[in-house]
Design an enzyme around this catalytic site. Structure first.
Site, PDB file in Angstrom:
ATOM      1  N   LYS A  45     -20.499 -43.031 -66.942  1.00 41.38           N
ATOM      2  CA  LYS A  45     -21.893 -43.411 -66.722  1.00 41.38           C
ATOM      3  C   LYS A  45     -22.038 -44.455 -65.634  1.00 41.38           C
ATOM      4  CE  LYS A  45     -24.729 -42.456 -70.671  1.00 41.38           C
ATOM      5  NZ  LYS A  45     -25.182 -42.909 -71.939  1.00 41.38           N
ATOM      6  N   ARG A  46     -21.048 -45.347 -65.571  1.00 46.09           N
ATOM      7  CA  ARG A  46     -21.221 -46.433 -64.603  1.00 46.09           C
ATOM      8  C   ARG A  46     -21.153 -45.931 -63.154  1.00 46.09           C
ATOM      9  NH1 ARG A  46     -16.030 -48.304 -62.901  1.00 46.09           N
ATOM     10  NH2 ARG A  46     -14.624 -47.149 -64.240  1.00 46.09           N
TER      11      ARG A  46
END
Ligand code: GLU
Length: 337
Positions: free
Chosen positions: A238-239
Site C-alpha cells: 500500500k505504501r
C-alpha cells in the site's frame, strides 16, 4: 491441442495488482490461441478462505472484463478426488505413511541447524512396513538421484537436483490434501495446457512435476512471470500506492486503463504503449514477457488512466462520475459456493 489456461486465486484476501496481471495474461493468452480461460477458487484453507474475498475476486475480474469460460471450479469440492489420488500413490508405492511427530521433526531441524545445513526431512519413515499408529501423513517419494529439468517458457531451462528436494507431504494427518497435491489433481482434471503464474511458485512447480511424473500424467507448459515490486525494489504494498483492484474502481480508475497498464508491466510489443482489447488479444504472446521483475509506478498508471478518460464522451464521463456508479460499487453478486 486446445489451449486451456486458468486463474487459481486463494480467497484469503482481495485481488491485488499482481493477481490481476496473472489473470490478464492467462485471459489474453487463451484468447490469442482461441482457447479457454477457466477460474478455480482454491478454497481448501477453510480457516482463511472467506466468501467476501471470493466475491471481491469475482467482482474484480468482472469489472476488468476478464470473463472466464464455464462454471467456477471450487477446489474444496474436489477434496475426495485429491484424497483418492493420494491413496493411489500410496498403493503404487510412490508415497508412504510418515509417523514422525512434531517433536521428531523439531529434533531433525535442530540437528540440521547445528550442522549449519539447510533442513529437509530425512525420509526415515520411507521403509517402515508395519503401521506404527493410525496417525500419519502421506509423503511422496522424491526420486533418490538425478536432475529434474523444467523448460519454462519465460525463465528458460531451470534444473534442480532431486537431492535438494525433500519427500514432501501430500495428505495431512486429518486426511486433507496439501496445496501441492490439490493443484496438480485439479489442473489435470480441468485439462489445463498452460500454467502461467508468478515466479514465486517456481519451487512449487518442481514438486508438482514430481507428482505429474509419478502419476504418468502429461506435464502442462509452465510460464513463470517475474513479480511486481515497488519502486524501491521491495515487495509491492500500500505504501507504494498499490491497492486492491476494487479500490481502483472506487477511485474512478477505468478498467481499460488498469488492463493496459498491467499488460505493459512485464510484457511489451516493440515500443507500443496503448492497446485496444482486440490489439492486445492479437499481439499477446509469452515470448514478449520479460525475465526481470517489474516496478509499479502509480504516476504512470494515472497517466494511462488520463489517456483513456480523455477518450470518453460527455455522457460516459457523467456516467462514471454519477452516484449510480458508486451504487454499483456495493452491488452484491453471488460468486461463492
Ligand atoms: N492459489 C495459489 C495462489 O493464490 C495459486 C496457485 C497456482 O497458480 O498454481 O497463490
Amino acid at each position: 491441442m486446445t489451449v486451456i489456461t486458468r486463474f487459481a486465486p486463494s480467497p484469503t484476501g482481495s485481488l491485488h495488482l499482481g493477481g490481476a496481471r496473472t489473470a490478464l495474461f492467462n485471459w489474453l493468452y487463451a484468447k490469442n490461441q482461441g482457447g479457454k480461460f477457466l477460474l478455480r477458487i482454491e478454497d481448501t484453507d477453510l480457516l482463511r478462505s472467506k466468501n467476501e474475498h471470493k466475491e471481491q475476486i469475482c467482482d474484480s475480474l468482472r469489472w476488468l472484463n476478464l470473463n472466464w469460460d464455464g462454471d467456477i471450479v471450487y477446489q474444496s469440492k474436489n477434496v475426495s478426488e485429491h484424497v483418492k489420488i493420494a491413496n493411489l500413490l500410496l498403493d503404487k508405492g510412490l508415497a508412504y505413511k510418515c509417523y514422525c511427530s512434531v517433536e521428531d521433526l523439531k529434533k531433525e531441524k535442530e540437528a540440521a541447524l547445528k550442522k549449519k545445513i539447510p533442513y529437509q526431512y530425512s525420509g526415515k519413515c520411507r521403509n517402515i512396513k508395519e503401521p506404527l499408529s493410525d496417525k500419519f501423513v502421506l509423503r511422496i517419494k522424491v526420486p533418490d538421484t538425478g536432475l529434474l529439468k523444467l523448460e519454462d517458457r519465460i525463465q528458460g531451462s531451470v534444473t534442480v537436483d532431486y537431492n535438494n528436494l525433500e519427500d514432501f507431504i501430500i495428505l495431512r494427518s486429518d486426511n486433507t490434501p496439501t496445496y501441492m497435491l490439490a493443484v496438480v489433481v485439479d489442473d489435470y482434471a480441468m485439462n489445463i495446457s498452460d500454467i502461467i503464474r508468478g515466479d514465486d511458485h517456481l519451487t512449487n512447480t518442481f514438486k508438482q512435476i514430481i507428482i505429474y511424473n509419478a502419476l504418468e500424467w502429461k506435464v502442462p507448459k509452465f510460464s513463470h512471470i517475474p513479480l511486481i515490486y515497488g519502486p524501491d525494489g521491495s515487495k509491492l504494498s500500500k505504501r507504494h500506492g498499490a491497492q486492491s483492484v476494487l479500490d481502483y474502481k472506487k477511485e474512478r480508475f477505468m478498467p481499460e486503463a488498469l488492463n493496459n497498464y498491467l499488460l505493459r508491466l512485464g510484457w511489451g510489443h516493440k515500443d507500443k504503449e496503448f492497446f485496444s482489447v482486440d490489439e492486445a488479444i492479437k499481439l499477446f504472446n509469452i515470448e514478449g514477457i520479460g525475465k526481470s521483475p517489474s516496478k509499479f509506478d502509480k504516476i504512470k498508471l494515472e497517466s494511462v488512466n488520463t489517456y483513456y478518460f480523455k477518450k470518453l464522451n460527455s455522457e460516459q464521463v457523467l456516467n462514471i462520475l454519477s452516484p449510480k456508479h458508486k451504487q454499483n460499487d456495493s452491488k452484491k453478486t453471488t460468486c461463492f459456493n
